[in-house]
Write a protein that holds these residues in place. Structure first.
Motif, PDB file in Angstrom:
ATOM      1  N   VAL A   6       0.943  -1.212  -0.066  1.00 58.83           N
ATOM      2  CA  VAL A   6      -0.040  -0.061   0.057  1.00 58.83           C
ATOM      3  C   VAL A   6       0.869   1.198   0.069  1.00 58.83           C
ATOM      4  O   VAL A   6       0.719   2.143  -0.678  1.00 58.83           O
ATOM      5  N   VAL A   7       1.907   1.273   0.837  1.00 56.01           N
ATOM      6  CA  VAL A   7       2.840   2.559   1.126  1.00 56.01           C
ATOM      7  C   VAL A   7       3.447   2.600  -0.337  1.00 56.01           C
ATOM      8  O   VAL A   7       3.772   3.591  -0.857  1.00 56.01           O
ATOM      9  N   PHE A   8       4.152   1.588  -0.812  1.00 58.83           N
ATOM     10  CA  PHE A   8       4.738   1.534  -2.027  1.00 58.83           C
ATOM     11  C   PHE A   8       3.996   2.076  -3.229  1.00 58.83           C
ATOM     12  O   PHE A   8       4.306   3.037  -4.211  1.00 58.83           O
ATOM     13  N   LEU A   9       2.710   1.678  -3.438  1.00 55.64           N
ATOM     14  CA  LEU A   9       1.864   2.029  -4.427  1.00 55.64           C
ATOM     15  C   LEU A   9       1.496   3.316  -4.380  1.00 55.64           C
ATOM     16  O   LEU A   9       1.426   4.443  -5.390  1.00 55.64           O
ATOM     17  N   MET A  10       1.215   3.855  -3.038  1.00 57.69           N
ATOM     18  CA  MET A  10       1.032   5.253  -3.049  1.00 57.69           C
ATOM     19  C   MET A  10       2.265   6.151  -3.104  1.00 57.69           C
ATOM     20  O   MET A  10       2.122   7.285  -4.130  1.00 57.69           O
ATOM     21  N   ALA A  11       3.328   5.717  -2.892  1.00 56.74           N
ATOM     22  CA  ALA A  11       4.457   6.433  -3.257  1.00 56.74           C
ATOM     23  C   ALA A  11       4.875   6.485  -4.692  1.00 56.74           C
ATOM     24  O   ALA A  11       5.180   7.789  -5.220  1.00 56.74           O
ATOM     25  N   ILE A  43       1.360  -3.638  -9.077  1.00 59.17           N
ATOM     26  CA  ILE A  43      -0.394  -3.833  -9.257  1.00 59.17           C
ATOM     27  C   ILE A  43      -0.663  -5.445  -9.513  1.00 59.17           C
ATOM     28  O   ILE A  43      -1.478  -6.056  -8.900  1.00 59.17           O
ATOM     29  N   ALA A  44       0.100  -5.818 -10.469  1.00 63.67           N
ATOM     30  CA  ALA A  44       0.034  -7.231 -10.797  1.00 63.67           C
ATOM     31  C   ALA A  44       0.193  -8.056  -9.706  1.00 63.67           C
ATOM     32  O   ALA A  44      -0.571  -9.174  -9.174  1.00 63.67           O
ATOM     33  N   LEU A  45       1.474  -7.661  -9.052  1.00 66.20           N
ATOM     34  CA  LEU A  45       1.687  -8.664  -7.646  1.00 66.20           C
ATOM     35  C   LEU A  45       0.463  -8.381  -6.437  1.00 66.20           C
ATOM     36  O   LEU A  45       0.293  -9.219  -5.821  1.00 66.20           O
ATOM     37  N   HIS A  46       0.049  -7.125  -6.343  1.00 65.53           N
ATOM     38  CA  HIS A  46      -1.018  -6.809  -5.439  1.00 65.53           C
ATOM     39  C   HIS A  46      -2.271  -7.771  -5.776  1.00 65.53           C
ATOM     40  O   HIS A  46      -2.972  -8.128  -4.910  1.00 65.53           O
ATOM     41  N   VAL A  47      -2.692  -7.700  -7.077  1.00 63.26           N
ATOM     42  CA  VAL A  47      -3.880  -8.420  -7.244  1.00 63.26           C
ATOM     43  C   VAL A  47      -3.653  -9.931  -7.186  1.00 63.26           C
ATOM     44  O   VAL A  47      -4.602 -10.848  -6.399  1.00 63.26           O
ATOM     45  N   ALA A  48      -2.396 -10.295  -7.473  1.00 62.60           N
ATOM     46  CA  ALA A  48      -2.155 -11.836  -7.308  1.00 62.60           C
ATOM     47  C   ALA A  48      -2.040 -12.144  -5.809  1.00 62.60           C
ATOM     48  O   ALA A  48      -2.616 -13.212  -5.476  1.00 62.60           O
ATOM     49  N   ALA A  49      -1.481 -11.327  -5.084  1.00 61.99           N
ATOM     50  CA  ALA A  49      -1.262 -11.503  -3.816  1.00 61.99           C
ATOM     51  C   ALA A  49      -2.788 -11.468  -2.925  1.00 61.99           C
ATOM     52  O   ALA A  49      -3.133 -12.428  -2.017  1.00 61.99           O
ATOM     53  N   ALA A  50      -3.661 -10.456  -3.507  1.00 62.03           N
ATOM     54  CA  ALA A  50      -4.972 -10.494  -2.853  1.00 62.03           C
ATOM     55  C   ALA A  50      -6.085 -11.829  -3.102  1.00 62.03           C
ATOM     56  O   ALA A  50      -6.704 -12.485  -2.393  1.00 62.03           O
ATOM     57  N   ILE A  51      -5.740 -12.424  -4.459  1.00 63.78           N
ATOM     58  CA  ILE A  51      -6.233 -13.659  -4.684  1.00 63.78           C
ATOM     59  C   ILE A  51      -5.745 -14.840  -4.007  1.00 63.78           C
ATOM     60  O   ILE A  51      -6.309 -15.640  -3.576  1.00 63.78           O
ATOM     61  N   PHE A  52      -4.284 -14.798  -3.893  1.00 60.13           N
ATOM     62  CA  PHE A  52      -3.598 -15.922  -3.110  1.00 60.13           C
ATOM     63  C   PHE A  52      -4.259 -15.628  -1.550  1.00 60.13           C
ATOM     64  O   PHE A  52      -4.694 -16.989  -1.262  1.00 60.13           O
ATOM     65  N   GLU A  53      -4.393 -14.722  -1.079  1.00 62.10           N
ATOM     66  CA  GLU A  53      -4.675 -14.568   0.208  1.00 62.10           C
ATOM     67  C   GLU A  53      -6.066 -15.009   0.386  1.00 62.10           C
ATOM     68  O   GLU A  53      -6.406 -15.729   1.585  1.00 62.10           O
ATOM     69  N   SER A  54      -7.037 -14.466  -0.458  1.00 65.62           N
ATOM     70  CA  SER A  54      -8.355 -14.884  -0.455  1.00 65.62           C
ATOM     71  C   SER A  54      -8.607 -16.508  -0.393  1.00 65.62           C
ATOM     72  O   SER A  54      -9.204 -17.027   0.199  1.00 65.62           O
ATOM     73  N   VAL A  55      -7.882 -17.131  -1.351  1.00 63.06           N
ATOM     74  CA  VAL A  55      -7.967 -18.614  -1.416  1.00 63.06           C
ATOM     75  C   VAL A  55      -7.473 -19.324  -0.028  1.00 63.06           C
ATOM     76  O   VAL A  55      -8.340 -20.352   0.386  1.00 63.06           O
ATOM     77  N   ARG A  56      -6.204 -18.868   0.350  1.00 61.23           N
ATOM     78  CA  ARG A  56      -5.582 -19.209   1.387  1.00 61.23           C
ATOM     79  C   ARG A  56      -6.313 -19.290   2.637  1.00 61.23           C
ATOM     80  O   ARG A  56      -6.447 -19.994   3.657  1.00 61.23           O
ATOM     81  N   HIS A  57      -6.810 -17.867   3.034  1.00 63.95           N
ATOM     82  CA  HIS A  57      -7.683 -17.711   4.117  1.00 63.95           C
ATOM     83  C   HIS A  57      -9.150 -17.870   4.250  1.00 63.95           C
ATOM     84  O   HIS A  57      -9.940 -17.570   5.008  1.00 63.95           O
ATOM     85  N   HIS A  58      -9.763 -18.381   2.772  1.00 65.29           N
ATOM     86  CA  HIS A  58     -11.046 -18.581   2.399  1.00 65.29           C
ATOM     87  C   HIS A  58     -11.975 -17.291   2.843  1.00 65.29           C
ATOM     88  O   HIS A  58     -12.717 -17.268   3.380  1.00 65.29           O
ATOM     89  N   GLU A  59     -11.254 -16.309   2.204  1.00 58.93           N
ATOM     90  CA  GLU A  59     -12.089 -15.117   2.476  1.00 58.93           C
ATOM     91  C   GLU A  59     -11.986 -14.046   1.093  1.00 58.93           C
ATOM     92  O   GLU A  59     -10.942 -14.092   0.675  1.00 58.93           O
ATOM     93  N   ASN A  60     -13.105 -13.512   0.591  1.00 52.67           N
ATOM     94  CA  ASN A  60     -12.932 -12.917  -0.706  1.00 52.67           C
ATOM     95  C   ASN A  60     -12.516 -11.373  -0.408  1.00 52.67           C
ATOM     96  O   ASN A  60     -13.536 -10.611  -0.011  1.00 52.67           O
ATOM     97  N   LEU A  61     -11.428 -10.933  -0.428  1.00 52.60           N
ATOM     98  CA  LEU A  61     -10.586  -9.774  -0.268  1.00 52.60           C
ATOM     99  C   LEU A  61     -11.167  -8.739  -1.010  1.00 52.60           C
ATOM    100  O   LEU A  61     -11.192  -7.641  -0.809  1.00 52.60           O
ATOM    101  N   ILE A  62     -11.438  -8.960  -2.468  1.00 54.99           N
ATOM    102  CA  ILE A  62     -12.083  -8.098  -3.260  1.00 54.99           C
ATOM    103  C   ILE A  62     -13.321  -7.668  -2.844  1.00 54.99           C
ATOM    104  O   ILE A  62     -13.819  -6.498  -2.957  1.00 54.99           O
ATOM    105  N   LEU A  63     -14.067  -8.589  -2.534  1.00 57.97           N
ATOM    106  CA  LEU A  63     -15.637  -8.318  -2.144  1.00 57.97           C
ATOM    107  C   LEU A  63     -15.587  -7.359  -0.847  1.00 57.97           C
ATOM    108  O   LEU A  63     -16.334  -6.630  -0.622  1.00 57.97           O
TER     109      LEU A  63
END
Length: 173
Positions: free
Chosen positions: A101-106, A144-164
């Motif tokens: 988040v901080v990196f993308l903002m910068a 951004i590509a890494l951010h989206v991939a990580a959100a998908i990975f974490e959503s699957v890993r923790h059974h939680e739809n982070l995008i939603l």
């Protein structure tokens, strides 16, 4: 039994997030025409960044930088646990996501500032500004590509739809 949910992302954070997605997308899609649409998308992105910096100090608990920006030791510990497949779930941003988040903002601030400077008498025609602008864009696209991939990975890993959850503001408790 219904899953208990808790509001994590307040409306200003969600508006910032999706507004920044829209601004960066618009700026990228209009980059061949560096005039009005591209410039206005950049100015809007800069305004969003300025707002988010303020909100990071006065906003709701999970919006505050003090709540989610990690110390280096915390980040190192989290990455080690992640590498072993034992990373904890975080209600707000995990330490790696916080750094992103901080990196993308910068990067967006760098892109917007260099873009604006290239419209001034001082920066017009500056090859250095153009190179920094282009490099920041490329780094941002990769992040951004890494951010989206990580959100998908974490959503699957923790059974939680982070995008939603970034749309609704709610996550499971």
């Amino acid at each position: 039994m219904a899953m208990e949910k808790i509001r994590v992302w307040d409306r200003p954070v969600r508006i910032f997030h999706w507004g920044l997605v829209a601004a960066v997308t618009a700026a990228y899609l209009t980059s061949e025409d560096a005039e009005s649409p591209h410039q206005w998308a950049g100015y809007f992105a800069l305004a969003l960044i300025a707002f988010r910096i303020v909100w990071g100090f006065v906003g709701s608990p999970h919006a505050r930088f003090a709540d989610f920006v990690p110390r280096p030791a915390t980040l190192i510990d989290y990455v080690g646990r992640l590498a072993r497949g034992r990373e904890p779930r975080h209600l707000g941003h995990n330490p790696a996501a916080a750094v992103m988040v901080v990196f993308l903002m910068a990067m967006v601030a760098t892109i917007g500032t260099t873009g604006w400077l290239m419209t001034t008498d001082w920066g017009w025609g500056s090859e250095i500004l153009e190179e920094v602008h282009g490099l920041a864009v490329n780094l941002t696209l990769g992040a951004i590509a890494l951010h989206v991939a990580a959100a998908i990975f974490e959503s699957v890993r923790h059974h939680e739809n982070l995008i939603l959850s970034m749309l609704t503001g709610y996550k499971r408790r």
